[in-house]
Design a protein around this motif. Structure first.
Motif, PDB file in Angstrom:
ATOM      1  N   LEU A  13       0.871  -1.176   0.000  1.00 20.01           N
ATOM      2  CA  LEU A  13       0.000   0.000   0.000  1.00 20.01           C
ATOM      3  C   LEU A  13       0.903   1.219   0.000  1.00 20.01           C
ATOM      4  O   LEU A  13       1.606   1.474   0.992  1.00 20.01           O
ATOM      5  CB  LEU A  13      -0.904  -0.004   1.236  1.00 20.01           C
ATOM      6  CG  LEU A  13      -1.774   1.239   1.474  1.00 20.01           C
ATOM      7  CD1 LEU A  13      -2.741   1.456   0.310  1.00 20.01           C
ATOM      8  CD2 LEU A  13      -2.533   1.129   2.783  1.00 20.01           C
ATOM      9  N   ALA A  14       0.930   1.939  -1.105  1.00 19.33           N
ATOM     10  CA  ALA A  14       1.906   3.018  -1.248  1.00 19.33           C
ATOM     11  C   ALA A  14       1.442   4.025  -2.294  1.00 19.33           C
ATOM     12  O   ALA A  14       0.444   3.821  -2.984  1.00 19.33           O
ATOM     13  CB  ALA A  14       3.263   2.438  -1.653  1.00 19.33           C
ATOM     14  N   LYS A  15       2.208   5.105  -2.404  1.00 19.58           N
ATOM     15  CA  LYS A  15       1.947   6.079  -3.455  1.00 19.58           C
ATOM     16  C   LYS A  15       2.385   5.503  -4.794  1.00 19.58           C
ATOM     17  O   LYS A  15       3.342   4.731  -4.880  1.00 19.58           O
ATOM     18  CB  LYS A  15       2.724   7.377  -3.211  1.00 19.58           C
ATOM     19  CG  LYS A  15       2.398   8.115  -1.939  1.00 19.58           C
ATOM     20  CD  LYS A  15       3.104   9.464  -1.962  1.00 19.58           C
ATOM     21  CE  LYS A  15       3.131  10.096  -0.588  1.00 19.58           C
ATOM     22  NZ  LYS A  15       4.148   9.466   0.285  1.00 19.58           N
ATOM     23  N   ARG A  16       1.687   5.921  -5.838  1.00 23.57           N
ATOM     24  CA  ARG A  16       2.062   5.528  -7.189  1.00 23.57           C
ATOM     25  C   ARG A  16       2.962   6.618  -7.764  1.00 23.57           C
ATOM     26  O   ARG A  16       2.701   7.807  -7.619  1.00 23.57           O
ATOM     27  CB  ARG A  16       0.806   5.359  -8.043  1.00 23.57           C
ATOM     28  CG  ARG A  16       1.072   4.899  -9.452  1.00 23.57           C
ATOM     29  CD  ARG A  16      -0.157   4.246 -10.062  1.00 23.57           C
ATOM     30  NE  ARG A  16      -1.370   5.055 -10.010  1.00 23.57           N
ATOM     31  CZ  ARG A  16      -2.594   4.584 -10.268  1.00 23.57           C
ATOM     32  NH1 ARG A  16      -2.762   3.308 -10.565  1.00 23.57           N
ATOM     33  NH2 ARG A  16      -3.644   5.361 -10.217  1.00 23.57           N
ATOM     34  N   ARG A  17       4.034   6.199  -8.415  1.00 26.39           N
ATOM     35  CA  ARG A  17       4.937   7.169  -9.030  1.00 26.39           C
ATOM     36  C   ARG A  17       4.243   7.925 -10.149  1.00 26.39           C
ATOM     37  O   ARG A  17       3.341   7.406 -10.812  1.00 26.39           O
ATOM     38  CB  ARG A  17       6.170   6.459  -9.591  1.00 26.39           C
ATOM     39  CG  ARG A  17       7.057   5.790  -8.558  1.00 26.39           C
ATOM     40  CD  ARG A  17       8.301   5.239  -9.225  1.00 26.39           C
ATOM     41  NE  ARG A  17       9.197   4.562  -8.316  1.00 26.39           N
ATOM     42  CZ  ARG A  17       9.372   3.258  -8.255  1.00 26.39           C
ATOM     43  NH1 ARG A  17       8.671   2.466  -9.055  1.00 26.39           N
ATOM     44  NH2 ARG A  17      10.230   2.727  -7.402  1.00 26.39           N
ATOM     45  N   ALA A  18       4.661   9.186 -10.372  1.00 24.46           N
ATOM     46  CA  ALA A  18       4.080  10.012 -11.431  1.00 24.46           C
ATOM     47  C   ALA A  18       4.217   9.318 -12.776  1.00 24.46           C
ATOM     48  O   ALA A  18       5.276   8.771 -13.109  1.00 24.46           O
ATOM     49  CB  ALA A  18       4.769  11.378 -11.467  1.00 24.46           C
TER      50      ALA A  18
END
Length: 290
Positions: A144-149
Motif C-alpha cells: 500500500l503506497a503512493k504511485r509514481r508520477a
C-alpha cells in the motif's frame, strides 16, 4: 434495507471521488456505478454526493453513510467467512508507506489478524519508492503506497491533492531558497517537490532529510522549513502553507495497492487484506484522533 453491492460501489466512489475510477476498480460500466449510487440514494432518501462535470464530493449524509456502509459490509464478510468455513493460512509480507504511521491502519490490520489468526502477517513500513523496489524483487506480497508520477498500474485506493505544509506562522521569503524537509531518495514526495520547484524556477535548499515521518514532522514543527504532503494526512501540529507564500502547485497523488507475483496461499491472504483495505480506505484519511 441496503444492498451490499450498492454499498461497495458507494465506498469506491467515496474513496476515489470519481465515478470513472470507481468503475475501473469494480470492473463495472460507469453507468452501472451511477445507477448503484442513485438506487442507494433512493433507499436512504438522502443525497450522498454533490457532483458536476469537474468534481465529486461527499455530502454530510454521504460522510455519515461511510461508517454505516463499512460496518454493514464487514458484517457480511464475516458471516460469509464463518459459514463457508474457509480459513486463510500462510505468511503474508505486507508493505505500507510511511504516510500511514499516524493513521488507523494499525486498527485495520488488527481486525484482519483477528479474523484470520492463522495468517502470519509480516509488516514492513518504508518509503513508497523502496516498497516498489522490494515488491519488484519478490520480497513483498502486497504493498500500500503512493504511485509514481506517470504510472498507471496498481489498484487505486484513493486520490488526494498534495500540498505544502509547515508549522503555523512559518514565513517563506520569496527572495531566498525554499527550505525543504524531505524524505531521502527514492521517496515519491521528494521527487515531486524537487521536480515542481525546478520546473517553476524556484530555488531551494534542503533543511532536513529523514527516512522517518516522525523525524520530518519534528523538523517541521520546529520551523525548519516546509514539507510536501498529502492533504488528507496532515499530521497534528502542522498546517497548509498559505497561498500568499507563492509556492507552486504540487498536483495530485494516487495511493494504490500492488500485488506481488507469487500465486500461493500467501497471495490468497494478500487478496483478503486488499479487500479489507479497499473497504476501509476512508479510515486512512487523516491521523488517529482527528
Amino acid at each position: 434495507m441496503y444492498d451490499p453491492v450498492q454499498l461497495r460501489t458507494f465506498l469506491a466512489v467515496a474513496q476515489t471521488l470519481s465515478f470513472t475510477q470507481a468503475a475501473r476498480r469494480l470492473g463495472l460500466r460507469q453507468s452501472t456505478v451511477s445507477q448503484h449510487v442513485r438506487r442507494l440514494e433512493d433507499a436512504t432518501g438522502r443525497q450522498l454526493f454533490t457532483r458536476d462535470t469537474h468534481s465529486v464530493e461527499l455530502t454530510e449524509d454521504g460522510e455519515a453513510m461511510l461508517g454505516f456502509a463499512r460496518t454493514i459490509l464487514q458484517a457480511h464478510e464475516r458471516a460469509a467467512a464463518f459459514f463457508t468455513g474457509t480459513r486463510l493460512r500462510g505468511r503474508l509480507r505486507f508493505g505500507a508507506s510511511e504516510d500511514f504511521v499516524l493513521t488507523r491502519l494499525p486498527e485495520i490490520l488488527e481486525s484482519f489478524r483477528r479474523d484470520h489468526p492463522e495468517v502470519d502477517l509480516e509488516l514492513t513500513v518504508e518509503l513508497s519508492g523502496t516498497l516498489h523496489e522490494r515488491l519488484a524483487a519478490g520480497r513483498l506480497d502486497l504493498v500500500l503506497a503512493k504511485r509514481r508520477a506517470g504510472e498507471s498500474h496498481g489498484e487505486l485506493v484513493w486520490r488526494d491533492r498534495m500540498i505544502w505544509i509547515a508549522a503555523d506562522g512559518v514565513r517563506i521569503d520569496p527572495d531566498r531558497p525554499v527550505p525543504l524537509i524531505l524524505f531521502p531518495p527514492p521517496a515519491v514526495t521528494r521527487a515531486r517537490a524537487l521536480d515542481v520547484l525546478e520546473r517553476h524556477g524556484r530555488p531551494w535548499r534542503i533543511a532536513c532529510t529523514s527516512g522517518s515521518l516522525s523525524g520530518l514532522v519534528a523538523a517541521a514543527r520546529a520551523g525548519l522549513g516546509v514539507m510536501a504532503h498529502t492533504r488528507g494526512l496532515v499530521p497534528p501540529g502542522l498546517v497548509p502553507v498559505p497561498d500568499r507564500a507563492g509556492l507552486p502547485e504540487l498536483g495530485t497523488v494516487d495511493f494504490v495497492l500492488l500485488h506481488g507475483r507469487r500465486r500461493n496461499a500467501a497471495q490468497e491472504a494478500a487478496d483478503a487484506l486488499a479487500s479489507v483495505i479497499l473497504a476501509s480506505g476512508d479510515r486512512l484519511h487523516g491521523p488517529v484522533g482527528r
